[in-house]
Structures are given as C-alpha cells and as structure tokens.
Enzyme design. Structure first.
Site, PDB file in Angstrom:
ATOM      1  CB  CYS A  24      -0.900  -0.023   1.242  1.00 48.81           C
ATOM      2  SG  CYS A  24      -1.916   1.452   1.449  1.00 48.81           S
ATOM      3  CB  CYS A  26      -3.465   3.524  -5.762  1.00 48.20           C
ATOM      4  SG  CYS A  26      -4.636   2.576  -4.760  1.00 48.20           S
TER       5      CYS A  26
END
Length: 300
Positions: free
Chosen positions: A89, A211
């Site tokens: 992440c 992302c």
C-alpha cells in the site's frame, strides 16, 4: 517496471525459511502485489491481510493509517510468525514505513511508493502523470521524492478520490472491473482533469499508477488513453526486491514446490477485517484462488 521499493535488511533471531511472508493493504488492491509475489516466489507461503473495515487508507489521516499499519504488523508477527513483511500500500508506506523499521528492526520490510524514477527513464516528452490517493500524493515522503526529481520532468499529480473504493465495490459485481460504470466514470473524470495525453511535445506520455488498486482498471485506462501512453506500476519490482532481501537474510524457502492445488490452499492464506465475500470474489477473479482461502478476522 517500477522504482526500487522501500526495504530493510535485518533478520530476526527466530526467523526461519518455512515461515510465511506477510502482505497487507487497506483492501483488495494489494492482491496485485501478491499476484506478482506468488509468481516470483512459487515456493513461499503467504499471509495476506485486507484491512477492508478501514478502507480506503488514502482518504484517512496519516496518524490513523500509521496506527493501523503498526497494529496489523504486530498481529501478523504474533499470530502468523511472518519472516518478512510487504506493505502493499503506497499510503501505508508513506505514513508508517519509517516507524515500522524503528519498531521492528529484525523484520525484513518492503514497501511501495509511486514509481517516479522509472517513469523518468521511459518518458519521451518529459511530461509524466501520477495518479494516486490523496494520502499518498499529499504525504511528506512523496513530497520529498517529488522535490528531488522536479527539475528532471514535469509531473502532473492527480488525487483520485473514491476510485480505490469503487474498485473494491466492483469485485462483487458479475461484470469485469473495467466494465463498471462507476470506475469508468471516475477514470474518465480524473484523466480529463490532468490534461492531454499522447506522444506530441507537451503531452503526458507516461502514467504512474500510484495505488495498487489501479492495476485492476488498466483496461479502462488504456481504452481512455490509447496505446501510446506507457503505464508504470510496482508489483514485479516489489517481488524481485522481496526475493533479494530473503536471499540476503538466508530466508528463502527451499524444497520442492507443492502441487498446484495444494499450493493454492496451503500456500496462501487470505484474511480480511471486512466482509469475506469481497476478498473471496477478488481472490477468485484476480488470483484464481478458492473461496476457502479467505477468513474474516476481528482486529481492533
């Protein structure tokens, strides 16, 4: 292709090659990294945790993201005895990787950050687009990276509020993610706001997917941008960096690879703090894993 991931090199005293590698994300987006890890390290065991009850991280305060990252790391070490951790992440890496290193000096760590340096090597026009969460693009860590490269290209940053969450919701649909009206509309809105894409002077010819969720809408992005724009993501380089760290620490798992069916069930465990159905659907669609790999957990 991507920027060399964040990493640490030390080995915990009790670590052993047969222990699993921990991987976590705020939701199902990190499965794109897990897919690359499983391909590069077929003998390894993995425990993946989706903190879906608290997703998306990219729209939360940095202190909240840091607290969740520390809690998840503690849980994975205590309950699953992980030998290494991949923070799959960008937002969690930006918020907490430095503190993780301080608190877990014996744990090999690999984190993510938007791949600006690889994008510089690819761009011909000198105009690079970066899409990511607001938490990632607004972080001090990303700001420092951007400032170090600002004189080498023109970077166009676009926070994509809601896109990661829309991708999460789309996995419960029977239609492909790229066929989701919601994800398509958001992709179109954010790309339009960035300017003109293409190979002509002044146009953006390289797009950084900042992302992990966004890898699952590359078909949608490609349809909107055409074949001339290059995408840069992080999965394969993260997997290669993880292998290098394990080799250095003497923690690579040796022995024969399990039969494919056994590896799918015994080799990978999927945990979620949210609805199990979402992770099950994503794991089946994107990794070909059976539903019984997934378990719901309570992690305050």
């Amino acid at each position: 292709m991507s920027q060399p991931p964040e990493h640490g090199h030390s080995r915990g005293a009790s670590a052993a090659p047969q222990q699993p590698i921990g991987v976590f994300d705020s939701g199902v987006g990190g499965l794109s990294v897990l897919r690359a890890l499983r391909a590069a390290l077929p003998r390894e065991r993995f425990v993946y945790l989706a903190d879906s009850a608290n997703a998306p991280y990219g729209e939360r305060a940095a202190a909240q993201v840091s607290a969740r990252t520390l809690a998840i790391t503690g849980y994975l070490r205590a309950q699953h005895r992980i030998k290494a951790l991949v923070v799959a992440c960008n937002t969690a890496t930006a918020a907490a990787i430095d503190e993780l290193r301080q608190r877990h000096p014996g744990l090999p760590l690999v984190g993510l950050e938007p791949a600006l340096k690889p994008a510089l090597a690819l761009t011909q026009t000198g105009h690079v687009g970066v899409i990511g969460t607001r938490g990632t693009l607004g972080s001090a860590k990303f700001g420092k990276l951007l400032a170090s490269l600002a004189d080498r290209a023109h970077f166009v940053l676009q926070p994509c509020d809601g896109l990661a969450h829309a991708i999460e919701r789309s996995v419960l649909s029977t239609a492909p993610v790229s066929g989701s009206t919601e994800t398509g509309a958001l992709c179109q809105r954010y790309l339009h706001a960035m300017g003109t894409f293409g190979k002509a002077p002044g146009q953006i010819d390289t797009l950084v997917l900042g992302c992990t969720h966004y890898l699952f809408v590359t078909d949608e992005l490609r349809a909107l941008l055409g074949p001339g724009v290059q995408f840069v993501e992080t999965g394969a380089p993260v997997a290669h960096q993880t292998r290098r760290l394990l080799e250095t620490a003497g923690l690579l798992r040796n022995g024969l690879r399990e039969p494919q069916a056994a590896a799918a069930t015994a080799g990978t465990r999927l945990l979620t703090t949210g609805p199990a159905a979402m992770l099950q659907a994503a794991a089946q669609r994107w990794l070909g894993l059976p539903a019984d790999c997934c378990t719901g957990i309570c992690l305050p």
